[in-house]
Design an enzyme around this catalytic site. Structure first.
Site, PDB file in Angstrom:
ATOM      1  N   GLU A  69      -1.974 -25.208 -33.169  1.00 42.94           N
ATOM      2  CA  GLU A  69      -2.981 -24.134 -33.194  1.00 42.94           C
ATOM      3  C   GLU A  69      -3.502 -23.830 -31.786  1.00 42.94           C
ATOM      4  O   GLU A  69      -4.697 -23.716 -31.552  1.00 42.94           O
ATOM      5  CB  GLU A  69      -4.123 -24.492 -34.160  1.00 42.94           C
ATOM      6  CG  GLU A  69      -3.693 -24.503 -35.615  1.00 42.94           C
ATOM      7  CD  GLU A  69      -3.160 -23.162 -36.127  1.00 42.94           C
ATOM      8  OE1 GLU A  69      -3.214 -22.147 -35.406  1.00 42.94           O
ATOM      9  OE2 GLU A  69      -2.685 -23.136 -37.261  1.00 42.94           O
ATOM     10  N   GLN A 103      12.605 -23.545 -41.469  1.00 39.90           N
ATOM     11  CA  GLN A 103      12.110 -24.838 -40.993  1.00 39.90           C
ATOM     12  C   GLN A 103      13.242 -25.637 -40.347  1.00 39.90           C
ATOM     13  O   GLN A 103      13.037 -26.316 -39.335  1.00 39.90           O
ATOM     14  CB  GLN A 103      11.474 -25.616 -42.150  1.00 39.90           C
ATOM     15  CG  GLN A 103      10.196 -24.954 -42.647  1.00 39.90           C
ATOM     16  CD  GLN A 103       9.689 -25.540 -43.949  1.00 39.90           C
ATOM     17  OE1 GLN A 103      10.472 -25.905 -44.827  1.00 39.90           O
ATOM     18  NE2 GLN A 103       8.370 -25.622 -44.078  1.00 39.90           N
ATOM     19  N   ARG A 143      -0.478 -37.706 -40.785  1.00 39.37           N
ATOM     20  CA  ARG A 143       0.701 -37.243 -41.538  1.00 39.37           C
ATOM     21  C   ARG A 143       1.967 -37.946 -41.057  1.00 39.37           C
ATOM     22  O   ARG A 143       2.853 -38.257 -41.864  1.00 39.37           O
ATOM     23  CB  ARG A 143       0.876 -35.735 -41.382  1.00 39.37           C
ATOM     24  CG  ARG A 143      -0.152 -34.926 -42.123  1.00 39.37           C
ATOM     25  CD  ARG A 143       0.399 -33.534 -42.286  1.00 39.37           C
ATOM     26  NE  ARG A 143      -0.636 -32.522 -42.254  1.00 39.37           N
ATOM     27  CZ  ARG A 143      -0.376 -31.229 -42.358  1.00 39.37           C
ATOM     28  NH1 ARG A 143       0.864 -30.803 -42.475  1.00 39.37           N
ATOM     29  NH2 ARG A 143      -1.345 -30.344 -42.331  1.00 39.37           N
TER      30      ARG A 143
END
Length: 197
Positions: free
Chosen positions: A142, A29, A88
């Site tokens: 996505e 990450q 988020r």
């Protein structure tokens, strides 16, 4: 402030078992954030539930806090998913120390605008989603799940505008979904043919 340091030190996430916790990043990450930061065009092929969106949320939050008038578009195959990702960003912002927060001008489910002129908006990926807008970063979440015709229209209408800037970024993150436009982007990136890292 280094974005990896900022995310590790100040960004909080919700863990299904432990609730609100600091974002303890895995090395891959950290590599994602460094790659995003050092390159204009990035593509990530990742399995589900490995924190690709959470990692990107941390980088987007850093981007709008530390760069005045910075504008980000979050695009996903469904508008609801894009708004959830914006949510988020908002959630992580709310749990920052007060001294790191900017004043808020706009704060809703579709977009935010901070006192430093930075903006984040969320929409479904389409050829008209961000037409006419000026963005420093576009995050395509996505992207393999966006229908081929829409993906092609999107890149035909948007890509020339983005690629003409000197510092504009396109970040693509997705789970694979067959041999489609995303597969082509990924394959060409591996071959060094399209400028994506």
């Amino acid at each position: 402030v280094d974005p990896v340091y900022f995310i590790r030190t100040y960004v909080k996430i919700v863990n299904v078992d432990r609730g609100l916790i600091p974002f303890e990043m895995w090395p891959f990450q950290e590599d994602m954030v460094t790659t995003f930061h050092d390159n204009r065009f990035c593509i990530a092929k990742m399995p589900r539930q490995v924190g690709k969106t959470t990692t990107t949320v941390g980088y987007m939050l850093w981007s709008v806090l530390f760069q005045d008038d910075y504008s980000i578009a979050i695009l996903a195959n469904k508008g609801a998913l894009a708004r959830e990702i914006l949510g988020r960003v908002q959630y992580a912002y709310e749990y920052l120390p007060v001294w790191l927060q900017q004043g808020i001008i706009v704060w809703n489910k579709g977009n935010i605008e901070l006192e430093n002129g930075a903006k984040v908006m969320a929409a479904a990926t389409s050829s008209s989603a961000i037409r006419g807008g000026s963005f420093n970063m576009i995050f395509l979440d996505e992207f393999a799940h966006v229908p081929n015709n829409i993906a092609e229209e999107f890149f035909t209408s948007i890509y020339p505008t983005i690629s003409s800037g000197k510092d504009t970024k396109i970040l693509i993150a997705s789970t694979p979904n067959g041999m489609n436009h995303y597969y082509r982007f990924w394959t060409e990136a591996e071959q060094g043919r399209n400028g994506f890292k």
